[in-house]
Design a protein around this motif. Structure first.
Motif, PDB file in Angstrom:
ATOM      1  N   GLU A 100       1.376  -1.446  -0.031  1.00 30.50           N
ATOM      2  CA  GLU A 100      -0.396  -0.009  -0.064  1.00 30.50           C
ATOM      3  C   GLU A 100       1.063   1.685  -0.446  1.00 30.50           C
ATOM      4  O   GLU A 100       0.862   2.398  -0.692  1.00 30.50           O
ATOM      5  N   LEU A 101       2.511   1.478   1.117  1.00 30.47           N
ATOM      6  CA  LEU A 101       2.537   2.761   0.591  1.00 30.47           C
ATOM      7  C   LEU A 101       3.794   2.848  -0.677  1.00 30.47           C
ATOM      8  O   LEU A 101       3.494   3.723  -0.973  1.00 30.47           O
ATOM      9  N   CYS A 102       4.020   1.127  -1.227  1.00 36.79           N
ATOM     10  CA  CYS A 102       5.126   1.534  -2.224  1.00 36.79           C
ATOM     11  C   CYS A 102       4.133   1.991  -3.264  1.00 36.79           C
ATOM     12  O   CYS A 102       4.204   3.180  -4.466  1.00 36.79           O
ATOM     13  N   ALA A 103       2.245   2.033  -3.761  1.00 32.67           N
ATOM     14  CA  ALA A 103       1.322   2.655  -4.447  1.00 32.67           C
ATOM     15  C   ALA A 103       1.286   4.666  -4.022  1.00 32.67           C
ATOM     16  O   ALA A 103       1.685   4.987  -4.632  1.00 32.67           O
ATOM     17  N   GLN A 104       1.442   4.651  -2.067  1.00 33.32           N
ATOM     18  CA  GLN A 104       1.810   5.937  -2.476  1.00 33.32           C
ATOM     19  C   GLN A 104       3.111   6.180  -3.109  1.00 33.32           C
ATOM     20  O   GLN A 104       2.780   8.098  -3.665  1.00 33.32           O
ATOM     21  N   LEU A 105       4.151   5.724  -3.219  1.00 35.81           N
ATOM     22  CA  LEU A 105       5.202   6.314  -2.879  1.00 35.81           C
ATOM     23  C   LEU A 105       5.578   6.502  -4.563  1.00 35.81           C
ATOM     24  O   LEU A 105       5.992   7.210  -5.079  1.00 35.81           O
ATOM     25  N   ASP A 106       4.835   5.572  -5.611  1.00 33.23           N
ATOM     26  CA  ASP A 106       4.471   5.951  -7.031  1.00 33.23           C
ATOM     27  C   ASP A 106       4.290   7.194  -6.967  1.00 33.23           C
ATOM     28  O   ASP A 106       4.593   7.807  -8.043  1.00 33.23           O
ATOM     29  N   ARG A 107       3.015   7.172  -6.652  1.00 32.57           N
ATOM     30  CA  ARG A 107       1.805   8.715  -7.290  1.00 32.57           C
ATOM     31  C   ARG A 107       2.989   9.760  -6.658  1.00 32.57           C
ATOM     32  O   ARG A 107       3.011  10.455  -7.205  1.00 32.57           O
ATOM     33  N   GLN A 108       3.933   9.431  -5.268  1.00 35.28           N
ATOM     34  CA  GLN A 108       4.757  10.478  -5.273  1.00 35.28           C
ATOM     35  C   GLN A 108       6.149  10.915  -6.433  1.00 35.28           C
ATOM     36  O   GLN A 108       6.768  11.550  -6.205  1.00 35.28           O
ATOM     37  N   GLY A 109       6.118   9.489  -6.896  1.00 39.07           N
ATOM     38  CA  GLY A 109       7.332  10.155  -8.304  1.00 39.07           C
ATOM     39  C   GLY A 109       8.626   9.385  -8.289  1.00 39.07           C
ATOM     40  O   GLY A 109       9.122   9.199  -9.000  1.00 39.07           O
ATOM     41  N   PHE A 110       8.433   8.243  -6.977  1.00 42.52           N
ATOM     42  CA  PHE A 110       9.184   6.466  -6.553  1.00 42.52           C
ATOM     43  C   PHE A 110       8.505   5.729  -7.388  1.00 42.52           C
ATOM     44  O   PHE A 110       7.692   4.993  -6.202  1.00 42.52           O
ATOM     45  N   ASP A 111       9.644   5.442  -8.240  1.00 42.70           N
ATOM     46  CA  ASP A 111       8.552   3.910  -8.765  1.00 42.70           C
ATOM     47  C   ASP A 111      10.115   2.796  -7.757  1.00 42.70           C
ATOM     48  O   ASP A 111      11.014   2.687  -8.282  1.00 42.70           O
ATOM     49  N   CYS A 112       9.235   2.318  -7.059  1.00 42.98           N
ATOM     50  CA  CYS A 112       9.250   1.057  -6.638  1.00 42.98           C
ATOM     51  C   CYS A 112       9.661  -0.037  -7.541  1.00 42.98           C
ATOM     52  O   CYS A 112      11.255  -1.069  -6.837  1.00 42.98           O
ATOM     53  N   LYS A 113       9.452  -0.346  -8.436  1.00 38.82           N
ATOM     54  CA  LYS A 113       9.721  -1.404  -9.090  1.00 38.82           C
ATOM     55  C   LYS A 113      10.945  -1.559 -10.178  1.00 38.82           C
ATOM     56  O   LYS A 113      11.578  -2.076 -10.404  1.00 38.82           O
ATOM     57  N   ALA A 114      11.335   0.180 -10.189  1.00 36.85           N
ATOM     58  CA  ALA A 114      12.462  -0.326 -10.773  1.00 36.85           C
ATOM     59  C   ALA A 114      14.157  -0.169 -10.581  1.00 36.85           C
ATOM     60  O   ALA A 114      13.799   0.498  -9.838  1.00 36.85           O
ATOM     61  N   SER A 115      14.592  -0.097 -11.356  1.00 40.72           N
ATOM     62  CA  SER A 115      16.478  -0.595 -10.405  1.00 40.72           C
ATOM     63  C   SER A 115      16.579   0.672 -10.343  1.00 40.72           C
ATOM     64  O   SER A 115      17.069   1.483 -11.111  1.00 40.72           O
ATOM     65  N   PRO A 116      16.978   0.797  -9.879  1.00 36.63           N
ATOM     66  CA  PRO A 116      18.302   2.336  -9.747  1.00 36.63           C
ATOM     67  C   PRO A 116      19.722   2.099  -9.948  1.00 36.63           C
ATOM     68  O   PRO A 116      20.212   1.116  -9.773  1.00 36.63           O
ATOM     69  N   SER A 117      20.054   2.720 -10.371  1.00 39.60           N
ATOM     70  CA  SER A 117      21.161   3.517 -11.406  1.00 39.60           C
ATOM     71  C   SER A 117      22.118   3.674  -9.975  1.00 39.60           C
ATOM     72  O   SER A 117      24.198   3.504  -9.936  1.00 39.60           O
ATOM     73  N   GLN A 118      21.675   4.138  -8.814  1.00 38.69           N
ATOM     74  CA  GLN A 118      22.111   4.761  -7.387  1.00 38.69           C
ATOM     75  C   GLN A 118      21.507   4.230  -6.533  1.00 38.69           C
ATOM     76  O   GLN A 118      20.047   4.470  -6.632  1.00 38.69           O
ATOM     77  N   SER A 119      21.635   4.820  -5.127  1.00 41.19           N
ATOM     78  CA  SER A 119      20.794   4.951  -4.429  1.00 41.19           C
ATOM     79  C   SER A 119      19.897   6.093  -4.151  1.00 41.19           C
ATOM     80  O   SER A 119      20.391   7.100  -4.629  1.00 41.19           O
TER      81      SER A 119
END
Length: 421
Positions: A100-119
């Motif tokens: 549920e929080l990941c969905a809210q983070l996605d709406r804030q522009g933080f994609d929880c499912k995308a692989s990051p290139s940096q921290s």
């Protein structure tokens, strides 16, 4: 009228001061709440940083340590590795909240499912999880085998409850402060108007006392006039002179009353050289009719040798002796003598009026010369308000005379006035 004035002053002062107290309390609570929230948020961010750093360094998760951290900090934890949730034993029930929080983070522009290139990290001071307000944070960290996702949240209910209790405490303190300020304002207002109240009461007493003091020379005049009908021509002429002196003294008394009332400034009579024993005899002769009418004989006690002349203000001295005689004739028991004496002491002449009445106790002898003071025995007599002795004290002070009261041998009061040679 004074009561309403006191209430109005209290309300005005309480509104002004109470408003300041409430404003200070509100500002203090706001600042305290901000500091408390900032401290809690900083502690929360430190926990997130420690957990993320530990996972990155070791590549493993210590379940026991995670449970202790969650219990100690009051937080919830959710982990993903390469986009797949990690179901950790002992931390069940967190997957749904984490999603549920990941969905809210996605709406804030933080994609929880995308692989990051940096921290990457994000902080949500206000979020919702399972219908409850929370503070949430997420961090994605690249690793050798992919990437990690850590989601941490903290319920805000306890924090808000603490702030509510603190607000109630600040409110109670502020109200208590306002109540205290109101009480202080009430006391201060009472003290502020006390001189006004005393002045109004003194004004009423002064009017009554003035009538009493004016009756004294009038009584002497009336007694002297009654004697004139029975005197021969020579004696009548002598009494007329004495009565004229009493009438003039009554005018002086009116002037002295004006001084005590603050109504004007009356000049003292000019000092003159006089014989102390002659003054004593003149005073005794003027008061003898009044003393005879009261049933209290007046005795004049002179020393065997002539006394040296002294320079004094005659009018003021006569007025002081008249006040002493009036008090003695008023309070001495009927049939007892009132004694008028004169003697020489070291460097001064002392005139004394002694009676054999109830006397004045030593603890209150200094008070008898205060304006409107009366002994307890005289409080039933509403015609007398103790102004005479205060007039005597004022006259003595203006003319450089000393006065006081002692105990008469055998009982009674001896009022004396002295002048320097």
């Amino acid at each position: 009228m004074l009561g309403r004035l006191r209430r109005q002053l209290t309300v005005l002062a309480a509104l002004l001061t109470g408003g300041v107290v409430l404003a200070v309390a509100a500002a203090t609570f706001w600042l305290t709440g901000r500091l408390y929230t900032a401290q809690r948020q900083a502690s929360f961010e430190a926990v997130v940083s420690d957990l993320s750093g530990q996972w990155l360094r070791t590549g493993t998760l210590d379940l026991e340590q995670l449970r202790q951290t969650a219990q100690r900090s009051g937080i919830g934890l959710y982990f993903e590795e390469n986009g797949a949730p990690l179901r950790l034993s002992g931390l069940a029930g967190t997957a749904g909240t984490g999603s549920e929080l990941c969905a809210q983070l996605d709406r804030q522009g933080f994609d929880c499912k995308a692989s990051p290139s940096q921290s990457e990290s994000i902080l949500l001071p206000h979020a919702t999880a399972d219908g409850q307000a929370v503070r949430a944070a997420a961090r994605k960290q690249p690793t050798e085998n992919g990437w990690h996702l850590l989601v941490v949240w903290q319920l805000l209910a306890a924090e808000r409850r603490t702030l509510a209790l603190a607000g109630a405490g600040f409110g109670c303190v502020a109200l208590a402060g306002v109540a205290l300020v109101t009480a202080v304002c009430w006391v201060v207002a009472g003290r502020a108007i006390r001189p006004v109240k005393q002045a109004m009461q003194s004004q009423k007493d002064f009017v009554r006392a003035a009538g009493h003091e004016l009756r004294t020379p009038l009584g002497v005049l009336r007694a002297g006039l009654a004697v004139l009908e029975k005197e021969d021509a020579a004696a009548a002429r002598r009494h007329i002179g004495l009565l004229d002196a009493e009438a003039a003294r009554m005018g002086r008394l009116i002037d002295q009353l004006l001084i005590l009332s603050g109504g004007g400034m009356v000049q003292s009579s000019r000092p003159q050289l006089l014989e102390p024993d002659t003054l004593l005899l003149d005073t005794a002769e003027a008061w003898e009719p009044a003393a005879r009418q009261t049933g209290r004989p007046l005795r004049c006690d002179l020393p065997p040798c002539a006394l040296p002349a002294v320079t004094v203000c005659r009018e003021e001295l006569c007025q002081i002796l008249a006040i002493f005689l009036d008090n003695a004739l008023r309070y001495a028991p009927p049939g007892t003598a009132v004694e008028l004496r004169c003697r020489a002491e070291t460097g001064r002449i002392v005139w004394t009026v002694a009676d054999h009445g109830p006397g004045i106790p030593p603890p209150v002898r200094e008070k008898v010369f205060r304006r409107f003071w009366r002994a307890e025995e005289s409080r039933a007599d509403r015609r007398h308000f103790g102004l005479g002795l205060s007039v005597a004290a004022e006259l003595a002070a203006r003319c450089g005379l000393a006065l006081g009261v002692d105990e008469t041998p055998g009982g009674g009061a001896s009022f004396w006035v002295s002048a320097k040679l």
